[in-house]
Design an enzyme around this catalytic site. Sequence first.
Site, PDB file in Angstrom:
ATOM      1  N   ASP A  37       0.859  -1.183   0.000  1.00  0.00           N
ATOM      2  CA  ASP A  37       0.000   0.000   0.000  1.00  0.00           C
ATOM      3  C   ASP A  37       0.893   1.230   0.000  1.00  0.00           C
ATOM      4  O   ASP A  37       2.053   1.168   0.440  1.00  0.00           O
ATOM      5  CB  ASP A  37      -0.910   0.024   1.238  1.00  0.00           C
ATOM      6  CG  ASP A  37      -2.183   0.825   1.026  1.00  0.00           C
ATOM      7  OD1 ASP A  37      -2.077   2.060   0.859  1.00  0.00           O
ATOM      8  OD2 ASP A  37      -3.270   0.237   1.015  1.00  0.00           O
ATOM      9  N   ASP A  63       3.316   2.198  -4.724  1.00  0.00           N
ATOM     10  CA  ASP A  63       2.391   2.960  -5.559  1.00  0.00           C
ATOM     11  C   ASP A  63       2.125   2.116  -6.800  1.00  0.00           C
ATOM     12  O   ASP A  63       3.005   1.953  -7.652  1.00  0.00           O
ATOM     13  CB  ASP A  63       3.005   4.313  -5.943  1.00  0.00           C
ATOM     14  CG  ASP A  63       2.057   5.189  -6.754  1.00  0.00           C
ATOM     15  OD1 ASP A  63       1.086   4.656  -7.327  1.00  0.00           O
ATOM     16  OD2 ASP A  63       2.304   6.407  -6.834  1.00  0.00           O
ATOM     17  N   VAL A  64       0.914   1.584  -6.923  1.00  0.00           N
ATOM     18  CA  VAL A  64       0.628   0.634  -7.999  1.00  0.00           C
ATOM     19  C   VAL A  64       0.682   1.272  -9.384  1.00  0.00           C
ATOM     20  O   VAL A  64       0.745   0.567 -10.395  1.00  0.00           O
ATOM     21  CB  VAL A  64      -0.741  -0.046  -7.809  1.00  0.00           C
ATOM     22  CG1 VAL A  64      -0.754  -0.877  -6.536  1.00  0.00           C
ATOM     23  CG2 VAL A  64      -1.885   0.959  -7.833  1.00  0.00           C
ATOM     24  N   TYR A 155     -13.544   7.149 -12.850  1.00  0.00           N
ATOM     25  CA  TYR A 155     -13.626   5.912 -12.071  1.00  0.00           C
ATOM     26  C   TYR A 155     -14.341   4.817 -12.859  1.00  0.00           C
ATOM     27  O   TYR A 155     -13.871   3.681 -12.958  1.00  0.00           O
ATOM     28  CB  TYR A 155     -14.364   6.193 -10.757  1.00  0.00           C
ATOM     29  CG  TYR A 155     -14.477   4.993  -9.852  1.00  0.00           C
ATOM     30  CD1 TYR A 155     -13.384   4.561  -9.103  1.00  0.00           C
ATOM     31  CD2 TYR A 155     -15.680   4.301  -9.724  1.00  0.00           C
ATOM     32  CE1 TYR A 155     -13.484   3.465  -8.257  1.00  0.00           C
ATOM     33  CE2 TYR A 155     -15.790   3.209  -8.883  1.00  0.00           C
ATOM     34  CZ  TYR A 155     -14.693   2.800  -8.153  1.00  0.00           C
ATOM     35  OH  TYR A 155     -14.799   1.711  -7.322  1.00  0.00           O
ATOM     36  N   THR A 190     -16.201   1.146   3.462  1.00  0.00           N
ATOM     37  CA  THR A 190     -14.750   1.306   3.470  1.00  0.00           C
ATOM     38  C   THR A 190     -14.401   2.772   3.669  1.00  0.00           C
ATOM     39  O   THR A 190     -15.223   3.659   3.404  1.00  0.00           O
ATOM     40  CB  THR A 190     -14.127   0.832   2.151  1.00  0.00           C
ATOM     41  OG1 THR A 190     -14.570   1.699   1.089  1.00  0.00           O
ATOM     42  CG2 THR A 190     -14.510  -0.609   1.839  1.00  0.00           C
TER      43      THR A 190
END
Length: 249
Positions: A37, A63-64, A155, A190
């Site tokens: 993460d 950082d993906v 998104y 979440t």
Amino acid sequence: MKRLENKVALITGAAKGMGRSEALLFGKQGARLIITDIDIENLNKLEKELSEAGVQVIAVKHDVALEPDWAAVAREAQQAFGKVDILVNNAGILASEGVEATNLEKWNQIIAVNQTGTWLGMKHIVPLIRKAGGGSIVNIASIYGLIGSGSSAAYQASKGAVRILSKTAAMEYAAENIRVNTIFPGAIETPMVSESISDEELQGLLASVPMKRIGKPDEVAFGVLFLASDESSYITGAELVIDGGWVVP
């Protein structure tokens, strides 16, 4: 025997929310874990909790959206465990702006994390899954990758792309016993949801949910567990919707 005994699982976005629930459940089911993460403070807290419960785990700041970070995570996994059996591309960020209200900076950020991050994960971790003789990739999309909402343009675009990317990867790797499936959560309790959506907006969303409640992270985690485990060994390219019935109509 535990459902993930002798498995090595890599879970991104594990510091909070669904990723945290997945990591805790996987640990209970016998997996060795690589948790990643960008939120290293909460990730380290999770690593400590898992370690104290007897889980073999390493935590990596990640950082993906950055390919060098993925290369580093792959090296860490190789050095620690020599393979990966399960990849859960869970990390994601949300923006609620529509088409005209979204600026290019925000668009690029959402696409980089949600879409490019998922692709980079498969690109860099598939070689380690291949070394294991096969395994499971679970990509976390959203019901907003299935339906329109009139908002959240970037998104929704990113999650729709994850849907089709998962299907083409499933076809590409099926002969190597590498399965790729996708989960589509609805409204889930979440931090990402609570920080991005007002209570009034949430109540409006829940009006579309036949079960009339928000979902729990654990309810998604159990779906991920099924697709990650050998119980789903003949399932690839599938779509599991976990949304309280939202998209049934």
